[in-house]
Design an enzyme around this catalytic site. Structure first.
Site, PDB file in Angstrom:
ATOM      1  N   ARG A  37       0.827  -1.214   0.000  1.00 37.60           N
ATOM      2  CA  ARG A  37       0.000   0.000   0.000  1.00 37.60           C
ATOM      3  C   ARG A  37       0.860   1.263   0.000  1.00 37.60           C
ATOM      4  O   ARG A  37       0.474   2.274  -0.579  1.00 37.60           O
ATOM      5  CB  ARG A  37      -0.960   0.003   1.184  1.00 37.60           C
ATOM      6  CG  ARG A  37      -2.041  -1.035   0.995  1.00 37.60           C
ATOM      7  CD  ARG A  37      -3.260  -0.675   1.813  1.00 37.60           C
ATOM      8  NE  ARG A  37      -4.415  -1.399   1.340  1.00 37.60           N
ATOM      9  CZ  ARG A  37      -5.126  -2.243   2.081  1.00 37.60           C
ATOM     10  NH1 ARG A  37      -4.804  -2.453   3.324  1.00 37.60           N
ATOM     11  NH2 ARG A  37      -6.161  -2.851   1.573  1.00 37.60           N
ATOM     12  N   LYS A 216     -20.162 -16.466   2.035  1.00 37.61           N
ATOM     13  CA  LYS A 216     -21.605 -16.265   2.220  1.00 37.61           C
ATOM     14  C   LYS A 216     -22.324 -15.680   1.014  1.00 37.61           C
ATOM     15  O   LYS A 216     -21.861 -14.699   0.428  1.00 37.61           O
ATOM     16  CB  LYS A 216     -21.818 -15.307   3.394  1.00 37.61           C
ATOM     17  CG  LYS A 216     -21.414 -15.874   4.713  1.00 37.61           C
ATOM     18  CD  LYS A 216     -21.703 -14.856   5.773  1.00 37.61           C
ATOM     19  CE  LYS A 216     -21.418 -15.399   7.157  1.00 37.61           C
ATOM     20  NZ  LYS A 216     -21.463 -14.308   8.132  1.00 37.61           N
ATOM     21  N   GLY A 368      -8.692  -8.133  -1.388  1.00 39.04           N
ATOM     22  CA  GLY A 368      -8.692  -9.150  -0.339  1.00 39.04           C
ATOM     23  C   GLY A 368      -8.171 -10.498  -0.794  1.00 39.04           C
ATOM     24  O   GLY A 368      -7.062 -10.613  -1.318  1.00 39.04           O
ATOM     25  N   GLY A 391     -13.676  -4.452   0.029  1.00 38.52           N
ATOM     26  CA  GLY A 391     -15.054  -4.020   0.262  1.00 38.52           C
ATOM     27  C   GLY A 391     -15.489  -2.978  -0.752  1.00 38.52           C
ATOM     28  O   GLY A 391     -16.610  -3.027  -1.268  1.00 38.52           O
TER      29      GLY A 391
HETATM   30  P1  AMP Z   1     -15.446 -13.823   1.732  1.00 40.58           P
HETATM   31  O1  AMP Z   1     -14.797 -12.956   2.779  1.00 40.58           O
HETATM   32  O2  AMP Z   1     -16.922 -13.908   1.826  1.00 40.58           O
HETATM   33  O3  AMP Z   1     -14.929 -13.552   0.348  1.00 40.58           O
HETATM   34  O4  AMP Z   1     -15.000 -15.303   2.094  1.00 40.58           O
HETATM   35  C1  AMP Z   1     -13.677 -15.699   2.108  1.00 40.58           C
HETATM   36  C2  AMP Z   1     -13.559 -16.889   2.991  1.00 40.58           C
HETATM   37  O5  AMP Z   1     -14.419 -17.907   2.532  1.00 40.58           O
HETATM   38  C3  AMP Z   1     -12.178 -17.476   3.003  1.00 40.58           C
HETATM   39  O6  AMP Z   1     -11.626 -17.310   4.273  1.00 40.58           O
HETATM   40  C4  AMP Z   1     -12.398 -18.942   2.688  1.00 40.58           C
HETATM   41  O7  AMP Z   1     -11.651 -19.803   3.510  1.00 40.58           O
HETATM   42  C5  AMP Z   1     -13.861 -19.126   2.929  1.00 40.58           C
HETATM   43  N1  AMP Z   1     -14.405 -20.226   2.154  1.00 40.58           N
HETATM   44  C6  AMP Z   1     -14.368 -20.388   0.817  1.00 40.58           C
HETATM   45  N2  AMP Z   1     -14.902 -21.538   0.450  1.00 40.58           N
HETATM   46  C7  AMP Z   1     -15.302 -22.159   1.579  1.00 40.58           C
HETATM   47  C8  AMP Z   1     -15.952 -23.398   1.867  1.00 40.58           C
HETATM   48  N3  AMP Z   1     -16.272 -24.225   0.881  1.00 40.58           N
HETATM   49  N4  AMP Z   1     -16.215 -23.680   3.156  1.00 40.58           N
HETATM   50  C9  AMP Z   1     -15.899 -22.831   4.144  1.00 40.58           C
HETATM   51  N5  AMP Z   1     -15.295 -21.645   3.941  1.00 40.58           N
HETATM   52  C10 AMP Z   1     -15.005 -21.322   2.667  1.00 40.58           C
END
Ligand code: AMP
Length: 411
Positions: A37, A216, A368, A391
């Site tokens: 950064r 999610k 990220g 974000g």
């Molecule tokens: P996000 O912040 O929503 O982009 O989610 C990222 C996180 O989702 C990472 O830390 C991954 O380890 C987790 N993740 C991705 N695929 C899976 C999965 N199949 N089961 C559990 N966690 C997951």
């Protein structure tokens, strides 16, 4: 609307307040572990210094709690040292965000010199949300007073902190609001982000493919809805895929799901009319542990097993879609990529995105986890643009307006 940039203003002899994103990771000894950064902020800072500006650099770092003893670790002092080394000139560190000490430091600036103020988030007013301030006059006053303290220091304002452009922090929004009539422009980083993300959404080269992953559905629903109207195909990965699978009656074993989103998932699939692609196989294991024994599962996942990555057939299928893509946006990993062997799908997507870019696609990797995946896969240089804001880039894909950008001068 395009915004004026630092190329459109004269800064010689002017005091310029430059909002940067110097939110670098530090270890427990206060050492910077990744200076990306800081390096990314340099082109804007160098340009303003070369043009004879008197720069007041401001940034946040981490999430201070308001407890002085605990917050000491979030000081920007090490960042001032690193900036001094990188710019090969003295960057005066000011141990305050507003007040007499700051004023004295700014008065001491000469043309082509700069100071860095202490972490903006040490002042509680920086992060007061406008929604909260609208209901509480004392908070509004506090935020305005802090913003005035910063705004009164300068003749011009530069926003080069893309990672916080989706926030209504005092330094991002209240300060430029108060500086109406004085030049308020974007720096090179924000300009680049707006150009790449904006062009991709406005005039994508087709086919336009989005890859959305992560934990999610609830975090990505805004992006999915907005992109359904713009993309030709959306490739779904990560745990999100299991909410879709469960919602349509498939067995997902112990995979991470959001049962309260099944209804939404069904409605998205219906509206997508085939645009939304789900994994056809998964890498499953009993636990998320390094080196876990895995199986590839096609169809329903048995109970006791978790889906933790996209499987080989899905990788092949998704790579084929990316092969022909004209534009690609990617946000979110395909599996638990932090824990081998569940990184395979995410790494394969990183390579497929880079290969497509070599063939002429425009590729944008949004912040990220996906940004770190292209770094780890060694293909960061081969994609068109790696966004500096996780974000912020997601909210941009959702089509949300950024008040912190809107307030700046139109080109
Ligand atoms: P996000 O912040 O929503 O982009 O989610 C990222 C996180 O989702 C990472 O830390 C991954 O380890 C987790 N993740 C991705 N695929 C899976 C999965 N199949 N089961 C559990 N966690 C997951």
């Amino acid at each position: 609307m395009a915004k004026k940039s630092i190329d459109d203003i004269t800064v010689r002899g002017k005091r310029v307040l430059v909002r940067l994103d110097l939110n670098v990771p530090l270890n427990d000894r206060g050492r910077i572990t990744d200076d990306r950064r800081i390096r990314e902020a340099l082109p804007t800072v160098r340009r303003l210094l070369k043009d004879g500006g008197r720069l007041i650099l401001i940034s946040h770092l981490g999430r201070p709690t308001g407890n002085a003893a605990e917050d000491a670790e979030f000081t920007l002092r090490p960042v001032a040292l690193r900036l001094t080394e990188s710019l090969n000139r003295d960057v005066v560190f000011v141990d305050a965000t507003v007040g007499d000490e700051v004023r004295r430091a700014v008065d001491g600036l000469t043309d082509g010199s700069c100071c860095l103020l202490e972490n903006l988030r040490f002042h509680p007013a920086e992060t007061i949300a406008d929604k909260k301030a609208a209901k509480d006059g004392a908070l509004r006053k506090e935020k305005d007073a802090f913003a005035a303290g910063l705004a009164d220091l300068a003749d011009a304002y530069v926003n080069d902190a893309f990672g916080t452009c989706h926030r209504d922090n005092a330094s991002m929004l209240t300060v430029p609001q108060r500086m109406a009539g004085r030049p308020r422009v974007v720096g090179y980083l924000v300009q680049k982000e707006l150009r790449f993300l904006g062009d991709a959404l406005r005039t994508p080269k087709r086919p336009f493919v989005a890859i959305l992953g992560g934990a999610k559905v609830s975090d990505k629903v805004g992006a999915i809805e907005a992109l359904l109207g713009k993309c030709d195909t959306i490739l779904i990965g990560g745990a999100m895929a299991y909410t879709f699978a469960a919602a349509t009656g498939h067995g997902v074993g112990d995979s991470l799901v959001e049962p309260d989103r099944y209804e939404l998932a069904r409605s998205l699939l219906e509206r997508a009319g085939g645009k939304l692609r789900l994994p056809t196989d998964s890498v499953v294991a009993k636990e998320i542990v390094r080196g876990a024994a895995t199986q590839v599962c096609t169809g329903d996942i048995p109970s006791g097993m978790k889906g933790l990555d996209i499987g080989p057939a899905t990788i092949k299928d998704y790579a084929a879609v990316l092969h022909d893509a004209g534009t690609i946006v990617w946000n979110g990993p395909m599996g638990v990529f932090e824990t081998p062997p569940f990184e395979v799908g995410t790494m394969a997507m990183a390579r497929a995105v880079a290969d497509a870019t070599d063939r002429g696609a425009v590729s944008i990797v949004g912040g990220g986890d996906s940004a770190s995946a292209v770094e780890v896969a060694g293909v960061a240089e081969r994609v068109t643009h790696v966004s500096t804001g996780g974000g912020a880039s997601l909210e941009f894909l959702e089509g949300k307006p950024f008040a912190a950008i809107d307030v700046l001068d139109d080109a």
